[in-house]
Design an enzyme around this catalytic site. Structure first.
Site, mmCIF file in Angstrom:
data_model
loop_
_atom_site.group_PDB
_atom_site.id
_atom_site.type_symbol
_atom_site.label_atom_id
_atom_site.label_comp_id
_atom_site.label_asym_id
_atom_site.label_seq_id
_atom_site.Cartn_x
_atom_site.Cartn_y
_atom_site.Cartn_z
ATOM 1 N N ASP A 32 69.730 63.714 54.113
ATOM 2 C CA ASP A 32 70.569 62.843 54.945
ATOM 3 C C ASP A 32 72.035 63.259 54.897
ATOM 4 O O ASP A 32 72.632 63.338 53.821
ATOM 5 C CB ASP A 32 70.464 61.388 54.477
ATOM 6 C CG ASP A 32 69.286 60.660 55.085
ATOM 7 O OD1 ASP A 32 68.635 61.224 55.971
ATOM 8 O OD2 ASP A 32 69.015 59.514 54.674
ATOM 9 N N ASP A 51 69.712 53.831 45.081
ATOM 10 C CA ASP A 51 68.516 54.109 44.290
ATOM 11 C C ASP A 51 68.701 53.639 42.859
ATOM 12 O O ASP A 51 69.809 53.662 42.314
ATOM 13 C CB ASP A 51 68.210 55.610 44.275
ATOM 14 C CG ASP A 51 67.875 56.150 45.660
ATOM 15 O OD1 ASP A 51 67.276 55.406 46.450
ATOM 16 O OD2 ASP A 51 68.214 57.313 45.930
ATOM 17 N N ARG A 78 68.953 59.360 58.307
ATOM 18 C CA ARG A 78 67.662 58.805 58.712
ATOM 19 C C ARG A 78 67.203 59.269 60.097
ATOM 20 O O ARG A 78 66.368 58.633 60.733
ATOM 21 C CB ARG A 78 67.667 57.265 58.654
ATOM 22 C CG ARG A 78 67.699 56.713 57.262
ATOM 23 C CD ARG A 78 66.539 57.163 56.386
ATOM 24 N NE ARG A 78 65.238 56.883 56.953
ATOM 25 C CZ ARG A 78 64.230 57.738 56.992
ATOM 26 N NH1 ARG A 78 64.376 58.958 56.551
ATOM 27 N NH2 ARG A 78 63.062 57.396 57.497
ATOM 28 N N THR A 100 74.827 74.784 38.891
ATOM 29 C CA THR A 100 74.877 74.925 40.346
ATOM 30 C C THR A 100 76.270 75.285 40.844
ATOM 31 O O THR A 100 77.276 75.041 40.175
ATOM 32 C CB THR A 100 74.442 73.625 41.056
ATOM 33 O OG1 THR A 100 75.428 72.608 40.808
ATOM 34 C CG2 THR A 100 73.082 73.160 40.585
ATOM 35 N N SER A 109 71.706 51.697 51.446
ATOM 36 C CA SER A 109 70.943 51.397 50.239
ATOM 37 C C SER A 109 71.475 52.117 49.011
ATOM 38 O O SER A 109 72.440 52.873 49.080
ATOM 39 C CB SER A 109 69.470 51.770 50.456
ATOM 40 O OG SER A 109 69.342 53.175 50.648
ATOM 41 N N ARG A 165 72.256 49.939 61.100
ATOM 42 C CA ARG A 165 72.631 50.755 59.940
ATOM 43 C C ARG A 165 74.077 51.229 60.057
ATOM 44 O O ARG A 165 74.833 51.188 59.089
ATOM 45 C CB ARG A 165 71.689 51.968 59.833
ATOM 46 C CG ARG A 165 70.292 51.638 59.355
ATOM 47 C CD ARG A 165 69.323 52.789 59.604
ATOM 48 N NE ARG A 165 67.994 52.485 59.089
ATOM 49 C CZ ARG A 165 67.513 52.911 57.925
ATOM 50 N NH1 ARG A 165 68.242 53.691 57.153
ATOM 51 N NH2 ARG A 165 66.303 52.585 57.527
ATOM 52 N N ASP A 197 70.582 68.693 50.073
ATOM 53 C CA ASP A 197 70.350 67.278 50.314
ATOM 54 C C ASP A 197 69.820 67.158 51.747
ATOM 55 O O ASP A 197 69.938 68.102 52.539
ATOM 56 C CB ASP A 197 71.675 66.525 50.126
ATOM 57 C CG ASP A 197 71.650 65.135 50.705
ATOM 58 O OD1 ASP A 197 70.760 64.356 50.327
ATOM 59 O OD2 ASP A 197 72.520 64.829 51.553
#
Length: 260
Positions: A24, A194, A31, A239, A192, A154, A22
């Protein structure tokens, strides 16, 4: 930065091990850019195993965080998976891609976005900035505060969200209103979440490597809890999952596992 000569995959000691990251919270602070130490560690790791990143953001954002003005991010990894693998590269060559809007259709997409914008307009949160819906190739990203928020804003919103669960409540409303759309909602990062078709989570990227003959696929992520955007790939039987708390934590585990 200077990219060291890439050792051909067939000459690496552990060529049948793939390590996916990953971005972030795993390779970078949320970010923000990856540190020189992290980038060097990745180059050292790439001499031993096959490496890749899988992020929810689009490729330009991955370039901002992991790449440099003189180095393309897709050249730094053997596999580069932006938007969960909807945009994919292997050894700097682009693979097949998918489109969210073609899958959903313009009419349904418009209804979804209209509902989101009305909901954001009615939300009572401390501040709002701009870019509340960001359209990407394989998904949309929804931010109650807006993606134009500063780093401090943020951080403040993340604390506020942990107390009030505004993102989680927003997601539940969308699940209720658009139950027949076949969508998945994944909370990630600080501000946020998705929205994408069911099955287009981070496990989507695994189809690009399923025939590559890897004996082990390791995944490192920070949002590995249920509802987090690393959960599905972390839990996937294909995984070996590693939960991390920061880039420093990622580095610690990598050094222990692969003796770098």
């Amino acid at each position: 930065m200077t990219l060291s000569a890439v050792v051909p995959i067939d000459q690496r000691p552990n060529k049948d091990i793939l390590v996916l990251f990953d971005v972030d919270g795993t390779l970078t602070p949320a970010r923000q850019d990856a540190s020189p130490e992290t980038l060097q560690l990745l180059q050292d790791l790439r001499k031993k195993v096959v490496i890749g990143f899988v992020g929810g953001s689009d490729l330009p954002k991955q370039q901002e965080q992991l790449g440099a003005s003189d180095v393309n991010v897709v050249d730094m990894f053997d596999y580069a998976f932006a938007e969960n693998g909807l945009t994919a590269y292997h050894m700097s060559k682009q693979l097949a891609s998918q489109s969210f809007i073609n899958w959903l259709g313009e009419g349904k997409y418009k209804d979804l976005v209209n509902f989101i914008l009305h909901y954001v307009a009615d939300m009572d949160i401390p501040i709002k900035r701009g870019t509340f819906v960001e359209f990407r190739n394989g998904m949309i990203n929804v931010s109650p505060i807006g993606r134009n928020a500063s780093t401090q804003e943020r951080n403040d919103f993340e604390k506020f969200d942990k107390e009030t669960q505004v993102r989680a409540k927003f997601v539940e409303k969308l699940k209720e209103r658009f139950a027949d759309y076949g969508l998945t909602y994944s909370i990630g990062g600080q501000i946020s979440f998705d929205v994408f078709p069911a099955g287009w989570d981070k496990t989507y990227c695994l189809q690009h490597v399923q025939d590559a003959g890897f004996k082990e696929i390791h995944f490192f992520g920070d949002k590995t809890y249920k509802g987090g955007n690393d959960y599905e790939i972390y839990e996937d039987d294909r995984t070996i999952g590693h939960t991390v708390e920061s880039p420093a934590d990622t580095a610690r585990i990598l050094k222990e596992l692969f003796k770098i």
